[in-house]
Design a protein around this motif. Structure first.
Motif, PDB file in Angstrom:
ATOM      1  N   LEU A 115      38.014  25.810 115.067  1.00 22.52           N
ATOM      2  CA  LEU A 115      38.571  26.989 114.415  1.00 22.52           C
ATOM      3  C   LEU A 115      38.068  27.056 112.979  1.00 22.52           C
ATOM      4  N   LEU A 116      37.674  28.246 112.547  1.00 22.51           N
ATOM      5  CA  LEU A 116      37.345  28.501 111.144  1.00 22.51           C
ATOM      6  C   LEU A 116      38.562  29.173 110.534  1.00 22.51           C
ATOM      7  N   VAL A 117      39.084  28.605 109.458  1.00 21.33           N
ATOM      8  CA  VAL A 117      40.257  29.160 108.792  1.00 21.33           C
ATOM      9  C   VAL A 117      39.822  29.730 107.450  1.00 21.33           C
ATOM     10  N   LEU A 118      40.066  31.016 107.262  1.00 16.92           N
ATOM     11  CA  LEU A 118      39.710  31.700 106.021  1.00 16.92           C
ATOM     12  C   LEU A 118      40.959  32.257 105.367  1.00 16.92           C
ATOM     13  N   GLY A 119      41.030  32.170 104.063  1.00 19.37           N
ATOM     14  CA  GLY A 119      42.092  32.819 103.314  1.00 19.37           C
ATOM     15  C   GLY A 119      41.619  34.196 102.886  1.00 19.37           C
ATOM     16  N   ALA A 120      42.489  35.193 103.037  1.00 17.34           N
ATOM     17  CA  ALA A 120      42.144  36.557 102.628  1.00 17.34           C
ATOM     18  C   ALA A 120      42.627  36.789 101.203  1.00 17.34           C
ATOM     19  N   SER A 121      41.756  37.290 100.384  1.00 19.24           N
ATOM     20  CA  SER A 121      42.084  37.581  98.991  1.00 19.24           C
ATOM     21  C   SER A 121      43.070  38.749  98.911  1.00 19.24           C
ATOM     22  N   ILE A 122      43.924  38.698  97.913  1.00 18.23           N
ATOM     23  CA  ILE A 122      44.847  39.818  97.676  1.00 18.23           C
ATOM     24  C   ILE A 122      44.272  40.771  96.625  1.00 18.23           C
ATOM     25  N   PRO A 131      39.179  41.674 101.078  1.00 16.94           N
ATOM     26  CA  PRO A 131      39.662  40.363 101.512  1.00 16.94           C
ATOM     27  C   PRO A 131      38.762  39.191 101.147  1.00 16.94           C
ATOM     28  N   GLY A 132      37.570  39.462 100.671  1.00 19.28           N
ATOM     29  CA  GLY A 132      36.613  38.413 100.348  1.00 19.28           C
ATOM     30  C   GLY A 132      35.402  38.527 101.248  1.00 19.28           C
ATOM     31  N   PRO A 133      34.270  38.015 100.796  1.00 21.35           N
ATOM     32  CA  PRO A 133      33.027  38.211 101.543  1.00 21.35           C
ATOM     33  C   PRO A 133      33.006  37.541 102.918  1.00 21.35           C
ATOM     34  N   LEU A 134      33.594  36.359 103.047  1.00 23.94           N
ATOM     35  CA  LEU A 134      33.577  35.693 104.350  1.00 23.94           C
ATOM     36  C   LEU A 134      34.457  36.414 105.361  1.00 23.94           C
ATOM     37  N   VAL A 135      35.634  36.822 104.940  1.00 20.96           N
ATOM     38  CA  VAL A 135      36.520  37.557 105.845  1.00 20.96           C
ATOM     39  C   VAL A 135      35.850  38.867 106.235  1.00 20.96           C
ATOM     40  N   ALA A 136      35.255  39.546 105.278  1.00 23.50           N
ATOM     41  CA  ALA A 136      34.613  40.827 105.555  1.00 23.50           C
ATOM     42  C   ALA A 136      33.434  40.677 106.521  1.00 23.50           C
ATOM     43  N   GLY A 163      33.495  41.985 110.230  1.00 25.96           N
ATOM     44  CA  GLY A 163      32.165  42.591 110.294  1.00 25.96           C
ATOM     45  C   GLY A 163      31.568  42.570 111.680  1.00 25.96           C
ATOM     46  N   ARG A 164      30.290  42.838 111.740  1.00 22.76           N
ATOM     47  CA  ARG A 164      29.638  42.937 113.040  1.00 22.76           C
ATOM     48  C   ARG A 164      29.491  41.597 113.742  1.00 22.76           C
ATOM     49  N   MET A 165      29.678  40.486 113.034  1.00 25.67           N
ATOM     50  CA  MET A 165      29.596  39.168 113.664  1.00 25.67           C
ATOM     51  C   MET A 165      30.885  38.775 114.383  1.00 25.67           C
ATOM     52  N   ALA A 166      31.975  39.451 114.102  1.00 24.53           N
ATOM     53  CA  ALA A 166      33.291  39.043 114.587  1.00 24.53           C
ATOM     54  C   ALA A 166      33.334  38.810 116.093  1.00 24.53           C
ATOM     55  N   PRO A 212      36.936  30.665 117.251  1.00 22.69           N
ATOM     56  CA  PRO A 212      37.929  31.610 116.733  1.00 22.69           C
ATOM     57  C   PRO A 212      38.046  31.513 115.211  1.00 22.69           C
ATOM     58  N   ILE A 213      38.461  32.605 114.601  1.00 22.34           N
ATOM     59  CA  ILE A 213      38.644  32.661 113.154  1.00 22.34           C
ATOM     60  C   ILE A 213      40.098  33.014 112.880  1.00 22.34           C
ATOM     61  N   ALA A 214      40.753  32.207 112.064  1.00 24.85           N
ATOM     62  CA  ALA A 214      42.110  32.511 111.617  1.00 24.85           C
ATOM     63  C   ALA A 214      42.018  33.010 110.187  1.00 24.85           C
TER      64      ALA A 214
END
Length: 166
Positions: free
Chosen positions: A118-125, A130-135, A140-143, A149-151
């Motif tokens: 699992l890749l865990v990303l924090g979303a910016s407020i 939300p931040g470049p990695l979340v986006a 994004g198109r890679m999702a 899985p990505i949390a």
């Protein structure tokens, strides 16, 4: 897509977080630690040293690498300390430093380590998004084709809220 081995006997599931100086890293760290506490495994912390603008100057590049490596190790110490203070002192962590483009190195690491589940990303407020990695990875198109899985953990959640969600 490569079959993940993280649930086979003899393998330990790893939850991957990307370490930097952003505030949202803490949300990802606490979520990953909470999940590991409930289901076993470990937290893999990745720091990526991005290529600088002085690639052709070996001496300058070496100094930059040394500085970035020192910074990465300091961040790892800081986040291990934060885990301990938050009640996660028994969580096993792995520290990984790679050099290259951030998104590419994340994908390479996941391809190289079949225990990453699992890749865990924090979303910016931040109002900017939300931040470049979340986006790029989660929205994004890679999702749809991402190898694990990505949390995505909202950045405004408290530690107690994160623990309750995990």
């Amino acid at each position: 897509m490569k079959l993940r081995r993280s649930f086979e006997e003899g393998h330990r599931r790893k939850l991957l977080i990307v370490v930097d100086e952003s505030q949202e890293v803490e949300s990802a760290l606490y979520y990953a630690a909470s999940r590991v506490l409930r289901s076993s495994g470990s937290v893999a912390m990745l720091y990526v040293i991005e290529p600088g603008e002085f690639q052709n100057w070996a001496g300058v590049r070496q100094v930059q690498l040394e500085e970035e490596t020192t910074k990465a190790k300091a961040l790892f110490r800081l986040f291990r300390r934060k885990l301990s203070l938050a009640g996660f002192e028994n969580i096993e962590t792995e520290e990984i430093i790679r050099e290259g483009r951030l998104a590419e190195e994340i994908l390479k690491l996941i391809a190289d380590d079949e225990d990453i589940a699992l890749l865990v990303l924090g979303a910016s407020i931040d109002a900017k998004g939300p931040g470049p990695l979340v986006a790029s990875f989660a929205a994004g198109r890679m999702a749809g084709g991402f190898p694990v899985p990505i949390a995505v953990v909202p950045g405004q959640l408290s530690l107690d809220e994160i623990k309750a969600l995990a």
